[in-house]
Design a protein around this motif. Sequence first.
Motif, PDB file in Angstrom:
ATOM      1  N   ARG A  71     -12.090  -8.159   6.987  1.00 20.24           N
ATOM      2  CA  ARG A  71     -13.105  -7.137   6.733  1.00 20.24           C
ATOM      3  C   ARG A  71     -14.065  -7.578   5.643  1.00 20.24           C
ATOM      4  NH1 ARG A  71     -12.177  -0.949   4.356  1.00 20.24           N
ATOM      5  NH2 ARG A  71     -14.403  -0.498   4.072  1.00 20.24           N
ATOM      6  N   TYR A  72     -13.522  -8.110   4.555  1.00 13.66           N
ATOM      7  CA  TYR A  72     -14.366  -8.520   3.429  1.00 13.66           C
ATOM      8  C   TYR A  72     -14.671 -10.012   3.445  1.00 13.66           C
ATOM      9  CZ  TYR A  72     -13.169  -3.891   1.706  1.00 13.66           C
ATOM     10  OH  TYR A  72     -13.011  -2.533   1.588  1.00 13.66           O
ATOM     11  N   GLY A  73     -14.040 -10.759   4.339  1.00 12.78           N
ATOM     12  CA  GLY A  73     -14.313 -12.191   4.439  1.00 12.78           C
ATOM     13  C   GLY A  73     -13.753 -12.978   3.277  1.00 12.78           C
ATOM     14  N   LEU A  74     -12.491 -12.722   2.911  1.00 15.00           N
ATOM     15  CA  LEU A  74     -11.891 -13.336   1.733  1.00 15.00           C
ATOM     16  C   LEU A  74     -10.551 -13.989   2.081  1.00 15.00           C
ATOM     17  CD1 LEU A  74     -12.450 -10.392  -0.785  1.00 15.00           C
ATOM     18  CD2 LEU A  74     -13.830 -12.482  -0.601  1.00 15.00           C
ATOM     19  N   ALA A  75     -10.224 -15.030   1.342  1.00 14.23           N
ATOM     20  CA  ALA A  75      -8.918 -15.677   1.497  1.00 14.23           C
ATOM     21  C   ALA A  75      -8.534 -16.299   0.161  1.00 14.23           C
ATOM     22  CB  ALA A  75      -8.958 -16.754   2.583  1.00 14.23           C
ATOM     23  N   GLY A  76      -7.236 -16.401  -0.066  1.00 16.55           N
ATOM     24  CA  GLY A  76      -6.749 -17.007  -1.310  1.00 16.55           C
ATOM     25  C   GLY A  76      -5.255 -16.803  -1.416  1.00 16.55           C
ATOM     26  N   ARG A  77      -4.786 -16.723  -2.631  1.00 15.00           N
ATOM     27  CA  ARG A  77      -3.376 -16.424  -2.833  1.00 15.00           C
ATOM     28  C   ARG A  77      -3.214 -15.690  -4.154  1.00 15.00           C
ATOM     29  NH1 ARG A  77      -0.239 -22.038  -4.447  1.00 15.00           N
ATOM     30  NH2 ARG A  77      -1.543 -22.607  -6.232  1.00 15.00           N
ATOM     31  N   ALA A  78      -2.173 -14.894  -4.221  1.00 14.45           N
ATOM     32  CA  ALA A  78      -1.878 -14.123  -5.426  1.00 14.45           C
ATOM     33  C   ALA A  78      -0.872 -14.878  -6.275  1.00 14.45           C
ATOM     34  CB  ALA A  78      -1.312 -12.758  -5.054  1.00 14.45           C
ATOM     35  N   ASP A  79      -1.086 -14.908  -7.580  1.00 10.85           N
ATOM     36  CA  ASP A  79      -0.068 -15.478  -8.473  1.00 10.85           C
ATOM     37  C   ASP A  79       1.271 -14.815  -8.211  1.00 10.85           C
ATOM     38  OD1 ASP A  79      -1.782 -17.206  -9.699  1.00 10.85           O
ATOM     39  OD2 ASP A  79      -2.062 -16.018 -11.507  1.00 10.85           O
ATOM     40  N   ALA A  80       1.263 -13.490  -8.211  1.00 12.21           N
ATOM     41  CA  ALA A  80       2.495 -12.740  -7.957  1.00 12.21           C
ATOM     42  C   ALA A  80       2.136 -11.371  -7.393  1.00 12.21           C
ATOM     43  CB  ALA A  80       3.310 -12.572  -9.233  1.00 12.21           C
ATOM     44  N   VAL A  81       2.959 -10.911  -6.489  1.00 11.57           N
ATOM     45  CA  VAL A  81       2.868  -9.530  -6.004  1.00 11.57           C
ATOM     46  C   VAL A  81       4.231  -8.896  -6.225  1.00 11.57           C
ATOM     47  CG1 VAL A  81       2.495  -7.996  -4.048  1.00 11.57           C
ATOM     48  CG2 VAL A  81       1.101 -10.063  -4.290  1.00 11.57           C
ATOM     49  N   GLU A  82       4.259  -7.935  -7.118  1.00 11.14           N
ATOM     50  CA  GLU A  82       5.491  -7.180  -7.327  1.00 11.14           C
ATOM     51  C   GLU A  82       5.583  -6.091  -6.263  1.00 11.14           C
ATOM     52  OE1 GLU A  82       5.615  -7.622 -12.211  1.00 11.14           O
ATOM     53  OE2 GLU A  82       5.344  -5.652 -11.287  1.00 11.14           O
ATOM     54  N   LEU A  83       6.791  -5.840  -5.794  1.00 14.06           N
ATOM     55  CA  LEU A  83       7.048  -4.756  -4.853  1.00 14.06           C
ATOM     56  C   LEU A  83       8.069  -3.824  -5.493  1.00 14.06           C
ATOM     57  CD1 LEU A  83       7.041  -7.452  -2.343  1.00 14.06           C
ATOM     58  CD2 LEU A  83       5.879  -5.375  -1.643  1.00 14.06           C
ATOM     59  N   HIS A  84       7.630  -2.614  -5.800  1.00 16.65           N
ATOM     60  CA  HIS A  84       8.469  -1.626  -6.474  1.00 16.65           C
ATOM     61  C   HIS A  84       9.004  -0.634  -5.439  1.00 16.65           C
ATOM     62  CE1 HIS A  84       7.051  -2.783 -10.578  1.00 16.65           C
ATOM     63  NE2 HIS A  84       6.009  -3.212  -9.873  1.00 16.65           N
ATOM     64  N   ARG A  85      10.331  -0.463  -5.414  1.00 17.40           N
ATOM     65  CA  ARG A  85      10.921   0.490  -4.471  1.00 17.40           C
ATOM     66  C   ARG A  85      10.561   1.909  -4.899  1.00 17.40           C
ATOM     67  NH1 ARG A  85      16.254  -0.659  -1.855  1.00 17.40           N
ATOM     68  NH2 ARG A  85      16.831  -1.456  -3.916  1.00 17.40           N
ATOM     69  N   PRO A  91       5.339   9.240  -1.042  1.00 22.29           N
ATOM     70  CA  PRO A  91       4.382   8.729  -0.054  1.00 22.29           C
ATOM     71  C   PRO A  91       3.994   7.284  -0.358  1.00 22.29           C
ATOM     72  CG  PRO A  91       3.255  10.108  -1.654  1.00 22.29           C
ATOM     73  CD  PRO A  91       4.727  10.206  -1.971  1.00 22.29           C
ATOM     74  N   GLY A  92       3.458   6.625   0.664  1.00 26.03           N
ATOM     75  CA  GLY A  92       2.940   5.270   0.485  1.00 26.03           C
ATOM     76  C   GLY A  92       4.002   4.209   0.660  1.00 26.03           C
ATOM     77  N   GLY A  93       3.644   3.004   0.290  1.00 27.36           N
ATOM     78  CA  GLY A  93       4.577   1.903   0.368  1.00 27.36           C
ATOM     79  C   GLY A  93       4.719   1.341   1.768  1.00 27.36           C
ATOM     80  N   VAL A  94       5.456   0.237   1.868  1.00 28.24           N
ATOM     81  CA  VAL A  94       5.687  -0.438   3.140  1.00 28.24           C
ATOM     82  C   VAL A  94       7.183  -0.667   3.310  1.00 28.24           C
ATOM     83  CG1 VAL A  94       3.445  -1.579   3.192  1.00 28.24           C
ATOM     84  CG2 VAL A  94       5.367  -2.701   2.072  1.00 28.24           C
ATOM     85  N   GLU A  95       7.606  -0.795   4.547  1.00 26.73           N
ATOM     86  CA  GLU A  95       8.978  -1.164   4.824  1.00 26.73           C
ATOM     87  C   GLU A  95       9.102  -2.684   4.826  1.00 26.73           C
ATOM     88  OE1 GLU A  95      10.086   0.629   8.495  1.00 26.73           O
ATOM     89  OE2 GLU A  95      10.245   2.650   7.641  1.00 26.73           O
ATOM     90  N   LEU A  96      10.222  -3.192   4.331  1.00 23.10           N
ATOM     91  CA  LEU A  96      10.478  -4.620   4.278  1.00 23.10           C
ATOM     92  C   LEU A  96      11.724  -4.952   5.075  1.00 23.10           C
ATOM     93  CD1 LEU A  96       9.861  -5.301   0.469  1.00 23.10           C
ATOM     94  CD2 LEU A  96       8.237  -5.589   2.354  1.00 23.10           C
ATOM     95  N   PRO A  97      11.688  -6.014   5.862  1.00 22.83           N
ATOM     96  CA  PRO A  97      12.867  -6.384   6.657  1.00 22.83           C
ATOM     97  C   PRO A  97      14.091  -6.615   5.764  1.00 22.83           C
ATOM     98  CG  PRO A  97      10.939  -7.650   7.348  1.00 22.83           C
ATOM     99  CD  PRO A  97      10.556  -6.926   6.086  1.00 22.83           C
ATOM    100  N   GLY A  98      15.181  -5.980   6.121  1.00 25.01           N
ATOM    101  CA  GLY A  98      16.427  -6.170   5.389  1.00 25.01           C
ATOM    102  C   GLY A  98      16.508  -5.444   4.069  1.00 25.01           C
ATOM    103  N   ARG A  99      15.501  -4.619   3.759  1.00 29.03           N
ATOM    104  CA  ARG A  99      15.486  -3.881   2.482  1.00 29.03           C
ATOM    105  C   ARG A  99      15.372  -2.396   2.760  1.00 29.03           C
ATOM    106  NH1 ARG A  99      16.735  -7.325  -1.901  1.00 29.03           N
ATOM    107  NH2 ARG A  99      15.894  -9.392  -1.366  1.00 29.03           N
ATOM    108  N   ALA A 100      16.216  -1.603   2.128  1.00 30.15           N
ATOM    109  CA  ALA A 100      16.170  -0.157   2.319  1.00 30.15           C
ATOM    110  C   ALA A 100      14.996   0.450   1.567  1.00 30.15           C
ATOM    111  CB  ALA A 100      17.479   0.469   1.831  1.00 30.15           C
ATOM    112  N   GLY A 101      14.470   1.531   2.099  1.00 25.85           N
ATOM    113  CA  GLY A 101      13.415   2.266   1.413  1.00 25.85           C
ATOM    114  C   GLY A 101      12.032   1.715   1.688  1.00 25.85           C
TER     115      GLY A 101
END
Length: 223
Positions: A71-85, A91-101
């Motif tokens: 959509r914005y025409g961007l690519a790169g990589r993140a130093d770190a992405v924390e995922l907080h349960r 509301p919100g958040g995403v499901e992760l394979p093999g992880r509850a919640g």
Amino acid sequence: MYSEDDLLPISALQHFVFCPRQCALIHVEQTWAENPLTIAGTHLHERLDESGGEARGDLLVARALPLRSLRYGLAGRADAVELHRLRAGAPGGVELPGRAGRWQPFPVETKRGKPKSHDADRVQLCAQALCLEEMLGVEVPDGALFYGMPRRREEVVFDDRLRAATEAAADGVRDLIVTGTTPRAVREPKCDRCSLFDRCLPDLAGRSARAYLDAALAAEDGP
């Protein structure tokens, strides 16, 4: 929607907000030079990449995560992405394979220096959030910049103003590349710390080459 061939590096947005001329020298003229600051920054990111991910209870950390937004025409990589349960029922958040919640993404970019008064680092982080939102289909409302000098985090809220500034930076970078334009130099205090100082020659801004050479020769000749 942009094609894969039209994606801009996220880092270019940081360069553009810091200095459009620096951005053009790097991404239009393909000019680059190292100085002690850039070398230290490279080593820092290499160590982060080698450290891999981690999991601690309700926190997961993914490092060197590839990012992309058509959509914005961007690519790169993140130093770190924390995922907080998230708590059950939140509301919100995403499901992760093999992880509850459900898990809320929170991008963290590491910088070796100090917090800046301008938005260059915040725009870079916001661009990462825009990519995550598109890739994961979830809102990413905030993230953090970790600065090495004070060794503390600065929380960044991706509000409407910052999102608009990020889109404007992407448009600005794309315009420089499409038109092949390199803006004229503007001498500022930040120029002294730029690794491209000797390629940019900001001291020539507003002066003719003849006047600059005459002054340089006069200085060498002495009184």
